[in-house]
Design an enzyme around this catalytic site. Structure first.
Site, PDB file in Angstrom:
ATOM      1  CB  VAL A   1      -0.949   0.010   1.220  1.00 33.17           C
ATOM      2  CG1 VAL A   1      -1.728   1.327   1.302  1.00 33.17           C
ATOM      3  CG2 VAL A   1      -1.924  -1.163   1.127  1.00 33.17           C
ATOM      4  CD  GLU A   2       2.866   3.619   3.828  1.00 36.66           C
ATOM      5  OE1 GLU A   2       3.088   4.597   3.082  1.00 36.66           O
ATOM      6  OE2 GLU A   2       2.324   3.734   4.944  1.00 36.66           O
ATOM      7  CB  SER A   3       6.496   1.916  -1.754  1.00 37.01           C
ATOM      8  OG  SER A   3       6.826   0.576  -1.399  1.00 37.01           O
TER       9      SER A   3
END
Length: 208
Positions: free
Chosen positions: A105-107
Site C-alpha cells: 500500500v505504501e510503495s
C-alpha cells in the site's frame, strides 16, 4: 485509521497481540447483519462466540467493497526483498504478511518511491521517522524495511497490540490518533489506508 474503532473485517490471527492483552482473558466475536465483526473480552450479546488464542485486540473494522476487491501487486514484486522482510519480521515480531501489506500500500514495492510529503522507500518513512529508527539511507531496502518494522513494533506496543490503531498511527502519526481520543482520526485517507492494508494482509495470509 478509522472512525471510533470502526473497522476490521476479519480476526487478525496472531497479529500484534501484546502480552498484556493475552493475559487479559479470552476474546469473543460475532458478525452482525451488516457484515461487521465485533470483538469483546466481556461479551454482552448472545451472538458472541469465543475466539481461539490467536486473535486481535478489540475493535470493529468494516472493509469496503473496494478494499475487499483490492488486487495484489504484480506477482513477484516483493521477491527481491524476501530475505530482508523475513529478518525484520523475526527481529521485531511482526507478521511477514503485515509487512508485505504495508509495503504494497505504501510503495507498491518500489524502493525508489517518494511521496509528495517526502516519505521515502518501501515503507515510506518520513525523514524524521527514518532518523529515529536509525535508518541512514531510506532508499536502501534492508534499512528501510527494518526501520518500518521497528516503527510498527513501537506503535503496536504503544497501542497494546491493537492493529487498527497501530496502522492508523503509522499513516497519520501518533499525535493524530491522540487528538482523536485514541481512536482512528477522521481522515478519509487514513481510514481507507487501514482498510486496504487489512484487506491485503488477509490476502497475503491466505496465499493470494
Amino acid at each position: 485509521m478509522f472512525a471510533p474503532r470502526a473497522l476490521l473485517t476479519l480476526v487478525v490471527a496472531g497479529l500484534l497481540v501484546s502480552a498484556r492483552a493475552a493475559r487479559a482473558g479470552e476474546l469473543y466475536s460475532y458478525v452482525d447483519d451488516d457484515g461487521v465483526m465485533h470483538f469483546s473480552n466481556a461479551p454482552t450479546d448472545a451472538r458472541y462466540r469465543k475466539l481461539g488464542k490467536k486473535a486481535t485486540a478489540g475493535g470493529v473494522y468494516r472493509a469496503t467493497a473496494q478494499a475487499r476487491a483490492l488486487p495484489l501487486p504484480r506477482a513477484g514484486a516483493q521477491d527481491r526483498y524476501v530475505e530482508h522482510i523475513r529478518a525484520a519480521a523475526a527481529k521485531y515480531r511482526i507478521p511477514e504478511a503485515l509487512l508485505l501489506a504495508v509495503m504494497a500500500v505504501e510503495s507498491n514495492f518500489d524502493h525508489r518511491a517518494v511521496s509528495e510529503k517526502g516519505a521515502v522507500g518501501l515503507m515510506q518513512l518520513m525523514p524524521g521517522t527514518a532518523k529515529d529508527m536509525y535508518v541512514a539511507d531510506a532508499y536502501e531496502p534492508a534499512q528501510n524495511i527494518e526501520g518500518g518494522a521497528r516503527y510498527l513494533r513501537i506503535l503496536a506496543n504503544m497501542y497494546d497490540g491493537d492493529l487498527v490503531r497501530t496502522l492508523a498511527a503509522y499513516n497519520a502519526g501518533p499525535d493524530a490518533v491522540r487528538r482523536a481520543g485514541g481512536e482512528v482520526p477522521d481522515i478519509p485517507e487514513t481510514r481507507e489506508y487501514v482498510r486496504k492494508v487489512v484487506a491485503l494482509y488477509e490476502a497475503y495470509k491466505a496465499g493470494r
